[in-house]
Design a protein around this motif. Structure first.
Motif, PDB file in Angstrom:
ATOM      1  N   GLY A  25       0.807  -1.220   0.000  1.00  0.00           N
ATOM      2  CA  GLY A  25       0.000   0.000   0.000  1.00  0.00           C
ATOM      3  C   GLY A  25       0.835   1.263   0.000  1.00  0.00           C
ATOM      4  O   GLY A  25       1.910   1.335  -0.590  1.00  0.00           O
ATOM      5  N   ILE A  26       0.320   2.278   0.689  1.00  0.00           N
ATOM      6  CA  ILE A  26       0.961   3.589   0.773  1.00  0.00           C
ATOM      7  C   ILE A  26       1.512   3.778   2.181  1.00  0.00           C
ATOM      8  O   ILE A  26       0.785   3.629   3.166  1.00  0.00           O
ATOM      9  CB  ILE A  26      -0.038   4.713   0.453  1.00  0.00           C
ATOM     10  CG1 ILE A  26      -0.594   4.549  -0.964  1.00  0.00           C
ATOM     11  CG2 ILE A  26       0.626   6.086   0.598  1.00  0.00           C
ATOM     12  CD1 ILE A  26      -1.723   5.522  -1.289  1.00  0.00           C
ATOM     13  N   TYR A  27       2.791   4.099   2.254  1.00  0.00           N
ATOM     14  CA  TYR A  27       3.444   4.318   3.541  1.00  0.00           C
ATOM     15  C   TYR A  27       3.631   5.813   3.732  1.00  0.00           C
ATOM     16  O   TYR A  27       4.356   6.467   2.970  1.00  0.00           O
ATOM     17  CB  TYR A  27       4.793   3.608   3.565  1.00  0.00           C
ATOM     18  CG  TYR A  27       5.547   3.682   4.875  1.00  0.00           C
ATOM     19  CD1 TYR A  27       5.325   2.736   5.876  1.00  0.00           C
ATOM     20  CD2 TYR A  27       6.484   4.674   5.115  1.00  0.00           C
ATOM     21  CE1 TYR A  27       6.023   2.779   7.085  1.00  0.00           C
ATOM     22  CE2 TYR A  27       7.189   4.736   6.314  1.00  0.00           C
ATOM     23  CZ  TYR A  27       6.946   3.785   7.296  1.00  0.00           C
ATOM     24  OH  TYR A  27       7.640   3.837   8.484  1.00  0.00           O
ATOM     25  N   VAL A  28       2.980   6.374   4.755  1.00  0.00           N
ATOM     26  CA  VAL A  28       3.067   7.801   5.035  1.00  0.00           C
ATOM     27  C   VAL A  28       3.961   8.016   6.248  1.00  0.00           C
ATOM     28  O   VAL A  28       3.612   7.634   7.367  1.00  0.00           O
ATOM     29  CB  VAL A  28       1.671   8.416   5.315  1.00  0.00           C
ATOM     30  CG1 VAL A  28       1.801   9.920   5.559  1.00  0.00           C
ATOM     31  CG2 VAL A  28       0.719   8.136   4.169  1.00  0.00           C
ATOM     32  N   ASP A  29       5.136   8.600   6.010  1.00  0.00           N
ATOM     33  CA  ASP A  29       6.013   8.933   7.125  1.00  0.00           C
ATOM     34  C   ASP A  29       5.684  10.352   7.557  1.00  0.00           C
ATOM     35  O   ASP A  29       6.023  11.321   6.880  1.00  0.00           O
ATOM     36  CB  ASP A  29       7.486   8.834   6.715  1.00  0.00           C
ATOM     37  CG  ASP A  29       8.411   9.025   7.903  1.00  0.00           C
ATOM     38  OD1 ASP A  29       8.401  10.137   8.480  1.00  0.00           O
ATOM     39  OD2 ASP A  29       9.124   8.078   8.284  1.00  0.00           O
ATOM     40  N   GLY A  30       5.017  10.481   8.694  1.00  0.00           N
ATOM     41  CA  GLY A  30       4.613  11.787   9.199  1.00  0.00           C
ATOM     42  C   GLY A  30       5.471  12.257  10.353  1.00  0.00           C
ATOM     43  O   GLY A  30       4.996  13.004  11.212  1.00  0.00           O
ATOM     44  N   ASN A  31       6.726  11.827  10.369  1.00  0.00           N
ATOM     45  CA  ASN A  31       7.611  12.148  11.486  1.00  0.00           C
ATOM     46  C   ASN A  31       8.384  13.443  11.257  1.00  0.00           C
ATOM     47  O   ASN A  31       8.606  13.859  10.124  1.00  0.00           O
ATOM     48  CB  ASN A  31       8.588  10.988  11.707  1.00  0.00           C
ATOM     49  CG  ASN A  31       7.865   9.694  12.000  1.00  0.00           C
ATOM     50  OD1 ASN A  31       7.073   9.619  12.937  1.00  0.00           O
ATOM     51  ND2 ASN A  31       8.092   8.680  11.183  1.00  0.00           N
TER      52      ASN A  31
END
Length: 283
Positions: free
Chosen positions: A86-92
């Protein structure tokens, strides 16, 4: 129904994922090894517990990684060791270079990676947060749709991976440091019994210095005297037994503008001077 996996749901990560849940998404999380406080948050928001990271990656359409920045790359490595399509969202809150490493770690398995940054308080019924996204254009829309009409206000950035992270740290470099500097300033004022007067001065302002970009050239042109003043601030802090690092660093930064005294720059020139190394500066 879109399935969202949230990794290490702390106060911010859990609150952001909860907004997706309110929008109809199912939110998965892994209880293994998590604290009682994390478990209480997950239960409060109605997240679905899974047996482990393997199940989460197998079921999730989107994974949200919102954790302490020091763990961002380790989390990416963990995810890359499992099957995820899927889609990996790195919000760090990580640097563009760190984000590039996360992209390389997760993206090597064919996963679509989105660079994200959250600015604001944990979203709730009374508070909103902004979620900035950059990366592959075809991945931004499905992520943004998770938060339509929610307390998470999505902003899309052009330019690819690294833009959202750069914006976050550009803001944090001022916002976090200014909070600490305010504490140091009040500690010094309290030592001399003038904290109420300092507060009165501060309350006379109605805007943030960060919004006053037109003042940057003025600061550059005045650095020849502001720098020594900040060194005096450092001396005063040291005498009071307070940390002087921020004042000393400010003076060091101002020294890059020393030769601009007789030729006030425009904004672009003032900012460019900050990139010039001390060794290459004119005498």
């Amino acid at each position: 129904m879109t399935v969202v996996g949230v990794l290490h749901p702390g106060s911010m990560g859990a609150a952001v994922a909860a907004q997706a849940s309110l929008n109809g998404a199912e939110v998965l999380w892994c209880p293994a090894g998590r604290s009682s406080a994390t478990r209480e948050r997950a239960q409060k928001y109605g997240f679905t517990a899974v047996s482990g990271l393997g199940e989460l990656t197998a079921r999730a359409d989107v994974i949200l990684s919102i954790c302490p920045p020091a763990h961002a790359e380790d989390v990416a490595v963990e995810v890359s060791s499992h099957s995820f399509a899927g889609i990996y969202v790195d919000g760090n809150a990580i640097s563009p270079a760190s984000m590039a490493r996360v992209h390389a770690i997760v993206g090597r398995t064919g996963v679509t990676v989105v660079d994200g940054s959250v600015i604001g308080s944990p979203p709730s019924a009374s508070k909103t947060a902004r979620l900035y996204l950059s990366g592959p254009a075809d991945a931004l829309t499905p992520v943004a749709s998770l938060f339509e009409r929610s307390a998470v206000h999505v902003r899309l950035l052009s330019g690819g991976i690294g833009r959202a992270s750069a914006l976050k740290l550009s803001y944090s470099s001022y916002q976090k440091a200014s909070r600490v500097l305010a504490a140091v300033s009040y500690a010094l004022a309290r030592d001399y019994g003038v904290e109420e007067e300092l507060l009165d001065i501060a309350q006379g302002r109605s805007t943030s210095y960060l919004a006053e970009t037109a003042y940057i050239p003025k600061a550059a042109a005045r650095s020849w005297r502001w720098g020594p003043e900040m060194r005096e601030v450092a001396y005063a802090l040291q005498e009071a037994g307070l940390p002087a690092d921020l004042a000393e660093a400010s003076a060091s930064v101002m020294s890059r503008w020393d030769d601009l005294k007789d030729s006030p720059p425009n904004i672009s020139q003032a900012l460019e001077r900050l990139h010039i190394s001390q060794d290459s500066e004119p005498d």
